[in-house]
Design an enzyme around this catalytic site. Sequence first.
Site, PDB file in Angstrom:
ATOM      1  N   ASN A  62       0.836  -1.207   0.000  1.00 29.85           N
ATOM      2  CA  ASN A  62       0.000   0.000   0.000  1.00 29.85           C
ATOM      3  C   ASN A  62       0.866   1.250   0.000  1.00 29.85           C
ATOM      4  O   ASN A  62       1.918   1.314   0.634  1.00 29.85           O
ATOM      5  CB  ASN A  62      -1.039   0.004   1.134  1.00 29.85           C
ATOM      6  CG  ASN A  62      -0.493  -0.285   2.511  1.00 29.85           C
ATOM      7  OD1 ASN A  62       0.506  -0.969   2.658  1.00 29.85           O
ATOM      8  ND2 ASN A  62      -1.139   0.243   3.524  1.00 29.85           N
ATOM      9  N   GLU A  64       0.343   5.142   0.636  1.00 28.55           N
ATOM     10  CA  GLU A  64      -0.587   6.145   1.170  1.00 28.55           C
ATOM     11  C   GLU A  64      -0.201   7.555   0.742  1.00 28.55           C
ATOM     12  O   GLU A  64       0.865   7.794   0.168  1.00 28.55           O
ATOM     13  CB  GLU A  64      -0.663   6.014   2.697  1.00 28.55           C
ATOM     14  CG  GLU A  64      -1.238   4.656   3.095  1.00 28.55           C
ATOM     15  CD  GLU A  64      -1.522   4.530   4.579  1.00 28.55           C
ATOM     16  OE1 GLU A  64      -1.069   5.368   5.379  1.00 28.55           O
ATOM     17  OE2 GLU A  64      -2.228   3.554   4.934  1.00 28.55           O
ATOM     18  N   CYS A  73      -4.229   0.707  -2.417  1.00 24.99           N
ATOM     19  CA  CYS A  73      -4.033  -0.545  -1.674  1.00 24.99           C
ATOM     20  C   CYS A  73      -2.984  -1.432  -2.348  1.00 24.99           C
ATOM     21  O   CYS A  73      -2.764  -1.349  -3.562  1.00 24.99           O
ATOM     22  CB  CYS A  73      -5.330  -1.340  -1.639  1.00 24.99           C
ATOM     23  SG  CYS A  73      -6.661  -0.573  -0.729  1.00 24.99           S
ATOM     24  N   GLU A  75      -3.109  -4.604  -3.037  1.00 26.96           N
ATOM     25  CA  GLU A  75      -3.619  -5.539  -4.046  1.00 26.96           C
ATOM     26  C   GLU A  75      -3.646  -4.894  -5.426  1.00 26.96           C
ATOM     27  O   GLU A  75      -3.266  -5.507  -6.432  1.00 26.96           O
ATOM     28  CB  GLU A  75      -5.052  -5.987  -3.692  1.00 26.96           C
ATOM     29  CG  GLU A  75      -5.160  -6.828  -2.440  1.00 26.96           C
ATOM     30  CD  GLU A  75      -5.390  -5.998  -1.186  1.00 26.96           C
ATOM     31  OE1 GLU A  75      -4.853  -4.869  -1.092  1.00 26.96           O
ATOM     32  OE2 GLU A  75      -6.104  -6.482  -0.297  1.00 26.96           O
ATOM     33  N   CYS A 112     -10.373  -4.654   0.402  1.00 28.96           N
ATOM     34  CA  CYS A 112     -11.470  -3.681   0.403  1.00 28.96           C
ATOM     35  C   CYS A 112     -12.352  -3.884  -0.837  1.00 28.96           C
ATOM     36  O   CYS A 112     -11.993  -4.631  -1.756  1.00 28.96           O
ATOM     37  CB  CYS A 112     -10.913  -2.262   0.429  1.00 28.96           C
ATOM     38  SG  CYS A 112     -10.316  -1.693  -1.171  1.00 28.96           S
ATOM     39  N   CYS A 115     -10.696  -3.175  -4.291  1.00 28.69           N
ATOM     40  CA  CYS A 115      -9.757  -4.228  -4.717  1.00 28.69           C
ATOM     41  C   CYS A 115     -10.516  -5.466  -5.171  1.00 28.69           C
ATOM     42  O   CYS A 115     -10.113  -6.136  -6.131  1.00 28.69           O
ATOM     43  CB  CYS A 115      -8.790  -4.566  -3.585  1.00 28.69           C
ATOM     44  SG  CYS A 115      -7.580  -3.260  -3.304  1.00 28.69           S
TER      45      CYS A 115
HETATM   46  N1  THU Z   1      -5.233  -1.636   2.637  1.00 23.52           N
HETATM   47  C1  THU Z   1      -4.665  -2.430   1.673  1.00 23.52           C
HETATM   48  O1  THU Z   1      -3.626  -2.076   1.088  1.00 23.52           O
HETATM   49  N2  THU Z   1      -5.258  -3.586   1.392  1.00 23.52           N
HETATM   50  C2  THU Z   1      -6.302  -4.123   2.089  1.00 23.52           C
HETATM   51  O2  THU Z   1      -6.705  -5.251   1.814  1.00 23.52           O
HETATM   52  C3  THU Z   1      -6.923  -3.356   3.162  1.00 23.52           C
HETATM   53  C4  THU Z   1      -6.452  -1.951   3.302  1.00 23.52           C
HETATM   54  C5  THU Z   1      -4.527  -0.408   2.997  1.00 23.52           C
HETATM   55  C6  THU Z   1      -5.159   0.883   2.547  1.00 23.52           C
HETATM   56  C7  THU Z   1      -4.601   1.846   3.553  1.00 23.52           C
HETATM   57  O3  THU Z   1      -3.299   2.263   3.122  1.00 23.52           O
HETATM   58  C8  THU Z   1      -4.422   1.034   4.825  1.00 23.52           C
HETATM   59  O4  THU Z   1      -4.424  -0.318   4.399  1.00 23.52           O
HETATM   60  C9  THU Z   1      -5.504   1.251   5.845  1.00 23.52           C
HETATM   61  O5  THU Z   1      -6.761   1.120   5.292  1.00 23.52           O
END
Ligand code: THU
Length: 166
Positions: A62, A64, A73, A75, A112, A115
């Site tokens: 991920n 941010e 994310c 994925e 999420c 994804c």
């Molecule tokens: N996040 C992912 O990268 N994948 C997931 O399956 C769940 C959430 C990340 C998004 C964000 O950077 C952090 O986790 C918190 O939501």
Amino acid sequence: MKTTEIRIIVHEFKTIGELPENDQNLLQEARRITAMAYAPYSGFHVGAAVLLGNGHIFTGNNQENSAYPSGLCAERVALFYANANFPDSEVRTIAVSAAKNGVLVNDAVKPCGSCRQALAEAEVRFEKPIRIILDGQDSILVLNGVESLLPLSFSKKDLASPNTPR
Ligand code: THU
């Protein structure tokens, strides 16, 4: 009125050692890349590893952003990276891991909604089911297709479906 039951099938493993060897390797890759996530806002580090039909593995984590919705994310980073390089190779498997403070989460990580939708697109695009491996300390979940992750999904089939004026 008609009621339909939609069943999803989830395979649960207790440890990584119980997985088939290919899945173990892919999950190790997801775990490895988790540590390199850029997640200063949530502190939730996620890693994903995608195995393509041609045998190549692409990893992502991920990313941010201070403007929160601009982040992405793990994925989708891994999935888009893979198909950007090999647009003609189907996605076979994706493994996802997540850590807080450097420690693997207890509950298996759940992708999420966005994804799930991106995975559904990849399945329809290549007309091949995608195996999904979700990592956690308590259990590792394995799904044999996106249908078990996103039932009643929207796809290009819906865009093309005829409608009749009433
Ligand atoms: N996040 C992912 O990268 N994948 C997931 O399956 C769940 C959430 C990340 C998004 C964000 O950077 C952090 O986790 C918190 O939501």
